[in-house]
Design a protein around this motif. Sequence first.
Motif, mmCIF file in Angstrom:
data_model
loop_
_atom_site.group_PDB
_atom_site.id
_atom_site.type_symbol
_atom_site.label_atom_id
_atom_site.label_comp_id
_atom_site.label_asym_id
_atom_site.label_seq_id
_atom_site.Cartn_x
_atom_site.Cartn_y
_atom_site.Cartn_z
ATOM 1 N N PHE A 225 -23.989 53.206 84.146
ATOM 2 C CA PHE A 225 -23.232 54.033 84.887
ATOM 3 C C PHE A 225 -21.308 54.372 84.152
ATOM 4 O O PHE A 225 -21.028 54.878 84.061
ATOM 5 C CB PHE A 225 -23.287 53.897 86.405
ATOM 6 N N GLU A 226 -20.975 52.891 84.163
ATOM 7 C CA GLU A 226 -20.479 51.971 83.628
ATOM 8 C C GLU A 226 -19.850 52.590 81.770
ATOM 9 O O GLU A 226 -18.792 53.192 82.016
ATOM 10 C CB GLU A 226 -19.614 50.621 83.734
ATOM 11 N N ALA A 227 -20.999 52.562 81.883
ATOM 12 C CA ALA A 227 -20.592 52.897 79.906
ATOM 13 C C ALA A 227 -20.653 54.290 80.213
ATOM 14 O O ALA A 227 -19.874 55.206 78.864
ATOM 15 C CB ALA A 227 -21.952 52.524 79.458
ATOM 16 N N ALA A 228 -21.352 55.567 80.973
ATOM 17 C CA ALA A 228 -20.917 56.890 80.362
ATOM 18 C C ALA A 228 -20.057 57.064 81.049
ATOM 19 O O ALA A 228 -19.613 58.149 80.222
ATOM 20 C CB ALA A 228 -22.563 57.438 81.820
ATOM 21 N N LEU A 229 -19.122 56.236 81.510
ATOM 22 C CA LEU A 229 -18.136 56.715 82.239
ATOM 23 C C LEU A 229 -17.091 56.448 81.332
ATOM 24 O O LEU A 229 -16.065 56.973 80.775
ATOM 25 C CB LEU A 229 -17.745 56.693 83.562
ATOM 26 N N ARG A 230 -17.106 54.976 80.622
ATOM 27 C CA ARG A 230 -15.927 54.221 79.934
ATOM 28 C C ARG A 230 -15.729 55.313 78.905
ATOM 29 O O ARG A 230 -14.746 55.631 78.216
ATOM 30 C CB ARG A 230 -16.412 52.801 79.391
ATOM 31 N N LEU A 231 -17.249 55.572 78.202
ATOM 32 C CA LEU A 231 -17.246 56.348 77.073
ATOM 33 C C LEU A 231 -16.828 57.438 77.123
ATOM 34 O O LEU A 231 -17.401 58.660 75.861
ATOM 35 C CB LEU A 231 -18.420 55.781 76.057
ATOM 36 N N HIS A 232 -16.857 58.414 77.570
ATOM 37 C CA HIS A 232 -17.003 59.744 78.422
ATOM 38 C C HIS A 232 -18.081 60.571 77.632
ATOM 39 O O HIS A 232 -18.727 61.478 76.881
ATOM 40 C CB HIS A 232 -15.396 60.647 77.826
ATOM 41 N N LEU A 233 -19.437 59.714 78.215
ATOM 42 C CA LEU A 233 -20.654 60.373 77.700
ATOM 43 C C LEU A 233 -20.520 61.361 79.107
ATOM 44 O O LEU A 233 -21.954 62.912 77.993
ATOM 45 C CB LEU A 233 -21.959 59.323 77.102
ATOM 46 N N ILE A 234 -20.350 61.497 79.232
ATOM 47 C CA ILE A 234 -20.511 62.658 81.097
ATOM 48 C C ILE A 234 -19.303 62.467 81.244
ATOM 49 O O ILE A 234 -18.658 62.215 80.681
ATOM 50 C CB ILE A 234 -21.142 62.248 81.812
#
Length: 383
Positions: free
Chosen positions: A189-198
């Motif tokens: 979840f943190e990676a998806a948010l940090r890199l704006h993957l979602i």
Amino acid sequence: MATRALTQDDIQRLADHSLCVITDLQTAEGAYPASPTFSAYVGYSWLRDGSFIADGASLAGATLSATRFFDWCARTLEGRADQIRTIVQQSDEGTPPSGDHMLPARFTFAGEDGTDDWWDFQLDGYGTWIWALGEHLDRHDLDSAPYREAVALTVDYLVASWQRPCYDWWEEHAEHVHISTLACIAAGFEAALRLHLISGERARRVEAELAAVHARILGDGVKDRHLIKWVGSTAVDGSLASAIAPLGVIDASSPIARRTIQVLEAHLTVDGGTHRYLGDTFFGGGQWPLLSCFLGLAHDAAGDRTRANELFDWAASTATADLDMPEQVDRHLIAPGMRQEWIDRWGPVATPLLWSHAMLLRLGIQLGRIDSHRLTAINEGNA
């Protein structure tokens, strides 16, 4: 049993071989086999194992190899879009499907379900692949666009499912909520948010769920100031070190991290070798090189590089004369009477295990014990 002393040349040769094992055994589809010859693993790639393997390959400069694995993950998950949407809808309606109808932990190299029975309902790999993808994209400044659909499907699946009991890293104890699993989900979840993957409403929902996962870990996942194996337990598991590093879900400088490391050392680690958990009977309950590497990463993140180096040396010492690294070694067995039963069932311990090789690379490069520039040159020469 004393470990044999390795020279710097020995370590670099082992690292060179480790990278070659990972890249040479990668399939045409991009999958990483868990082990090429172990009877129960042949023909399969796990999201969990594969993601940590890809992370090690990425750090070692095998950028194309890691990218090919993440491409395989994305294709595999996009091919299950309808199944994922059905699972999410049923879960949102309060009638989640049984574990037998959830996504599997491992896939054939073609991205299909296996034909044999397995302990498949595991959520950790789905968080881990997003975390490892994020590390890879960030490390090499790569375009995230090809992965957005697969990441969106994955986070939807995890948002709908993360609170459910499922099998742990070891395909055991499906009746529990495992703290290592929650850490993998939080890292994803943190990676998806940090890199704006979602983005948009999906990102806002994931942000709220991430806070809930963290609260569960720090609430129900802690006893006596340390992380525990599962909710309701007081025991620890070797996989818990990953929550500290490399996943970074628990601050390495925090009292919880320091106490968790201390308990993992006291309960599970002997002469540098780390067991999975007390009571383990798999192949007699031996010591796992990859778990010593995870613990070494946690020590290094917490500021104890001396102990991290000792754990690295122990892990490196488990390599065979052919420089292949095993899944576990039969030193300080917890249940020696069970070892032969597993050999009779599945054959000798999985060797080589690609995950072991990857974790050796991950820790060795971080400690400066392995020359990553030389590995990059080797990889480019084999490309």
